[in-house]
Enzyme design. Structure first.
Site, mmCIF file in Angstrom:
data_model
loop_
_atom_site.group_PDB
_atom_site.id
_atom_site.type_symbol
_atom_site.label_atom_id
_atom_site.label_comp_id
_atom_site.label_asym_id
_atom_site.label_seq_id
_atom_site.Cartn_x
_atom_site.Cartn_y
_atom_site.Cartn_z
ATOM 1 N N SER A 167 0.837 -1.202 0.000
ATOM 2 C CA SER A 167 0.000 0.000 0.000
ATOM 3 C C SER A 167 0.878 1.261 0.000
ATOM 4 O O SER A 167 1.682 1.446 -0.902
ATOM 5 C CB SER A 167 -0.963 -0.049 1.188
ATOM 6 O OG SER A 167 -1.929 0.963 1.105
ATOM 7 N N ASP A 232 -10.031 -4.947 -4.472
ATOM 8 C CA ASP A 232 -9.486 -3.834 -3.674
ATOM 9 C C ASP A 232 -10.347 -2.590 -3.888
ATOM 10 O O ASP A 232 -10.421 -2.053 -4.996
ATOM 11 C CB ASP A 232 -8.041 -3.562 -4.111
ATOM 12 C CG ASP A 232 -7.284 -2.660 -3.140
ATOM 13 O OD1 ASP A 232 -7.934 -1.825 -2.481
ATOM 14 O OD2 ASP A 232 -6.054 -2.782 -3.056
ATOM 15 N N HIS A 261 -7.986 -5.130 -0.246
ATOM 16 C CA HIS A 261 -6.782 -4.337 0.039
ATOM 17 C C HIS A 261 -5.941 -4.917 1.165
ATOM 18 O O HIS A 261 -4.718 -4.917 1.087
ATOM 19 C CB HIS A 261 -7.192 -2.902 0.390
ATOM 20 C CG HIS A 261 -6.048 -1.950 0.474
ATOM 21 N ND1 HIS A 261 -5.327 -1.555 -0.636
ATOM 22 C CD2 HIS A 261 -5.470 -1.316 1.541
ATOM 23 C CE1 HIS A 261 -4.373 -0.711 -0.270
ATOM 24 N NE2 HIS A 261 -4.430 -0.561 1.049
#
Length: 286
Positions: A167, A232, A261
């Site tokens: 991320s 996601d 995610h």
């Protein structure tokens, strides 16, 4: 998805990159661990309940907590996890938002054991036991300081370092990979840029954008594995597609069916097998 009004405000009155970064990325949690100074250079690691350490007290002795200082003056905390005696590679892990190393520690331990790798991580400025306030510039200084400790104190050769970014952690990971010839790169739930997350459909990097990963990825010249969950809803999988397409040394990516995610982890067999094949087969063939 941003509203039409928000999009107009961004393009008519463009914010500084720091404003985009702070809106998008930085939510430091309450620290889940502490480093207690026993002697001048020795620290005891103490987990809070929120860290949810899943291993034994005996296994915790293989986790060493240390401090280092960045070129921007912040003292940041680092973990070195000796998961395997015969490890060839050490994974330098840059974690996602809203967690610190304590929250990630059990994951690091399990991942290292499965992949037969040691794991080194650090907390961004303002996260965990690290000093300062998180900013985009500090992200780059933080990983640079961590890499220096890994290659000097722990004497890991750059060619034996695998940079793993998850991320927001893909931002410093790609930046460092453009400046250091490491062994490999893993990008997990990567973003193209800050504005592209806030305003889907943005097709170019504006001067006021933050985290321009998509513009830096073309300079990464080591084997790179891109991983992204197909469901996601934080960073759309289109970001993973574009980064994969632009990366000159990308290997076969992993698009994870039925995952989003934050849930592509050690419970996902396809994830573990793809990582293992990448490290122990594809890198060995380089």
């Amino acid at each position: 998805m941003s509203s039409f009004r928000e999009i107009c405000e961004i393009f008519c009155c463009p914010p500084f990159p720091s404003k985009i970064a702070s809106k998008l990325a930085f939510v430091p949690p309450e620290p889940s661990y502490s480093l207690v100074n026993d002697t001048e250079n020795n620290f005891s690691l103490r987990f809070q309940e929120s860290a949810e350490w899943q291993y034994t007290a005996d296994e915790k002795i293989y986790v060493e907590g240390i401090y280092t200082r960045t070129k921007r003056g912040n003292k940041i905390a680092c973990f070195h996890m000796k998961c395997c005696d015969d490890a060839v590679y050490t994974i330098l892990f840059s974690h996602g938002n809203a967690v610190d190393m304590g929250h990630m520690s059990s994951f690091y331990c399990g991942l290292g054991k499965w992949l037969n790798c040691n794991v080194f991580s650090y907390d961004y400025s303002g996260y965990g036991a690290s000093e300062g306030t998180p900013t985009e510039k500090d992200l780059y200084a933080d990983i640079e300081a961590a890499f220096l400790v890994l290659t000097t104190k722990y004497k890991v050769k750059p060619a034996h370092v695998i940079l793993y970014g998850q991320s927001i952690g893909t931002v410093p990971t790609v930046d460092l990979a453009t400046r250091q010839q490491v062994g490999a790169v893993i990008l997990h739930s990567a973003l193209m840029s800050g504005l592209r997350v806030l305003c889907p459909g943005t097709s170019r990097t504006w001067f006021f954008d933050a985290f321009p990963v998509i513009d830096k990825i073309e300079k990464v010249t080591v084997p790179t594995l891109v991983i992204h969950g197909k469901n996601d809803n934080v960073i759309d999988i289109s970001h993973g597609f574009r980064i994969y397409e632009r990366c000159p040394k990308a290997v076969e990516p992993l698009w994870v069916e039925g995952h989003g995610h934050d849930d592509v982890d050690c419970r996902c067999g396809a994830y573990l097998e793809r990582l293992r094949f990448f490290i122990h087969v594809e890198l060995a063939q380089q």
